[in-house]
Design an enzyme around this catalytic site. Structure first.
Site, PDB file in Angstrom:
ATOM      1  N   LYS A  47       0.756  -1.277  -0.413  1.00 59.14           N
ATOM      2  CA  LYS A  47      -0.066  -0.523  -0.275  1.00 59.14           C
ATOM      3  C   LYS A  47       0.906   1.420   0.168  1.00 59.14           C
ATOM      4  CE  LYS A  47      -3.747  -1.792   2.430  1.00 59.14           C
ATOM      5  NZ  LYS A  47      -4.779  -1.509   4.060  1.00 59.14           N
ATOM      6  N   TYR A  96     -12.127  -1.859  -3.665  1.00 54.62           N
ATOM      7  CA  TYR A  96     -13.404  -1.327  -2.168  1.00 54.62           C
ATOM      8  C   TYR A  96     -14.469  -1.735  -2.553  1.00 54.62           C
ATOM      9  CZ  TYR A  96      -8.389  -0.656   0.004  1.00 54.62           C
ATOM     10  OH  TYR A  96      -7.347  -0.872   0.446  1.00 54.62           O
ATOM     11  N   PHE A 112     -16.463   4.003   6.511  1.00 54.54           N
ATOM     12  CA  PHE A 112     -14.387   3.770   6.279  1.00 54.54           C
ATOM     13  C   PHE A 112     -14.476   3.745   4.850  1.00 54.54           C
ATOM     14  CE2 PHE A 112     -15.896  -0.079   6.896  1.00 54.54           C
ATOM     15  CZ  PHE A 112     -15.233  -0.432   6.061  1.00 54.54           C
ATOM     16  N   ARG A 114      -1.329 -14.931   3.393  1.00 55.43           N
ATOM     17  CA  ARG A 114      -2.068 -14.711   4.723  1.00 55.43           C
ATOM     18  C   ARG A 114      -1.754 -14.432   6.051  1.00 55.43           C
ATOM     19  NH1 ARG A 114      -6.597 -10.753   3.401  1.00 55.43           N
ATOM     20  NH2 ARG A 114      -7.370 -10.448   5.496  1.00 55.43           N
ATOM     21  N   THR A 162      -5.362  -7.859  10.250  1.00 58.79           N
ATOM     22  CA  THR A 162      -5.734  -6.388   9.717  1.00 58.79           C
ATOM     23  C   THR A 162      -5.140  -5.335  10.716  1.00 58.79           C
ATOM     24  OG1 THR A 162      -7.407  -7.625   8.916  1.00 58.79           O
ATOM     25  CG2 THR A 162      -7.099  -5.384   8.660  1.00 58.79           C
ATOM     26  N   ARG A 202       2.855  -7.309   9.008  1.00 56.65           N
ATOM     27  CA  ARG A 202       2.695  -6.242   9.756  1.00 56.65           C
ATOM     28  C   ARG A 202       3.021  -6.288  10.828  1.00 56.65           C
ATOM     29  NH1 ARG A 202      -3.068  -7.620   7.919  1.00 56.65           N
ATOM     30  NH2 ARG A 202      -3.101  -6.030   5.161  1.00 56.65           N
ATOM     31  N   ASN A 259      -1.497  -0.351   7.202  1.00 60.68           N
ATOM     32  CA  ASN A 259      -0.608  -1.377   7.957  1.00 60.68           C
ATOM     33  C   ASN A 259      -0.442  -2.239   6.511  1.00 60.68           C
ATOM     34  OD1 ASN A 259      -2.892  -2.106   5.572  1.00 60.68           O
ATOM     35  ND2 ASN A 259      -4.277  -3.549   6.868  1.00 60.68           N
ATOM     36  N   HIS A 304      -2.125  -4.961   1.246  1.00 64.00           N
ATOM     37  CA  HIS A 304      -2.968  -5.815   1.320  1.00 64.00           C
ATOM     38  C   HIS A 304      -3.031  -7.114   0.406  1.00 64.00           C
ATOM     39  CE1 HIS A 304      -7.402  -6.721  -0.329  1.00 64.00           C
ATOM     40  NE2 HIS A 304      -6.451  -7.075  -1.655  1.00 64.00           N
ATOM     41  N   GLU A 350      -9.191  -9.887  -7.852  1.00 66.02           N
ATOM     42  CA  GLU A 350      -8.640  -8.440  -7.520  1.00 66.02           C
ATOM     43  C   GLU A 350      -7.111  -8.653  -8.494  1.00 66.02           C
ATOM     44  OE1 GLU A 350      -8.880  -7.926  -3.087  1.00 66.02           O
ATOM     45  OE2 GLU A 350      -7.720  -9.599  -3.265  1.00 66.02           O
TER      46      GLU A 350
END
Length: 159
Positions: A13, A53, A61, A89, A95, A106, A116, A119, A132
């Site tokens: 990100k 998203y 949010f 993951r 998250t 993270r 964070n 993604h 995606e």
């Protein structure tokens, strides 16, 4: 791609890019034995952000997510390997970086839920990967190749 292998979408990100963490993150997946099949340094526009998203549209949010993901360049990638989505993951951590174990991306590199760093597609959402990957990459941008080290990564070598 053998029947064991799976492709998964991952993105560094804007905060990860700004902090110079692309190399660190790529290294972790390479070291784990996953194979990079596509990568793109890019800027996400409003339209793509809304598609990416889409499930969160209308939530309080949502606008913040769109604003953040379009605030600077991202590094989009597709990784391949056995059970790749779940592997990624697990490596990413929770998250919220504050809940993430040391050793995870993270847990080691992030402190804030909004920032964070990374993604990855959700392994519990069946179609998330395909969706995606298709959103960010054309088929021609994904490279089929043999990772020679695969026989040292996997015990039964028909990868």
């Amino acid at each position: 791609m053998s029947h064991h292998d799976e492709r998964t979408f991952v993105m560094v990100k804007p905060d990860g890019v700004q902090r110079g963490l692309i190399g660190e993150i790529v290294s972790r997946f390479e070291t784990r034995g996953l194979k990079l099949v596509g990568a793109k340094f890019m800027r996400i526009d409003e339209e793509l952000a809304h598609e990416h998203y889409g499930e969160h549209e209308g939530k309080p949010f949502f606008e913040g997510l769109v604003e953040f993901i379009t605030s600077g360049p991202v590094f989009a990638m597709v990784w391949e390997g056995a059970d790749a989505t779940r592997q990624v993951r697990t490596m990413m951590g929770e998250t919220d970086p504050a809940d993430s174990a040391p050793g995870t991306i993270r847990g080691d590199l992030g402190l804030d839920l909004g920032h964070n760093v990374i993604h990855g597609s959700d392994h519990e959402d069946e179609g998330a990967n395909e969706r995606e990957i298709d959103l960010f990459f054309d088929d021609a941008e994904l490279v089929d190749w043999d990772l020679d080290a695969a026989e040292w990564v996997y015990e039964d070598e028909d990868h």
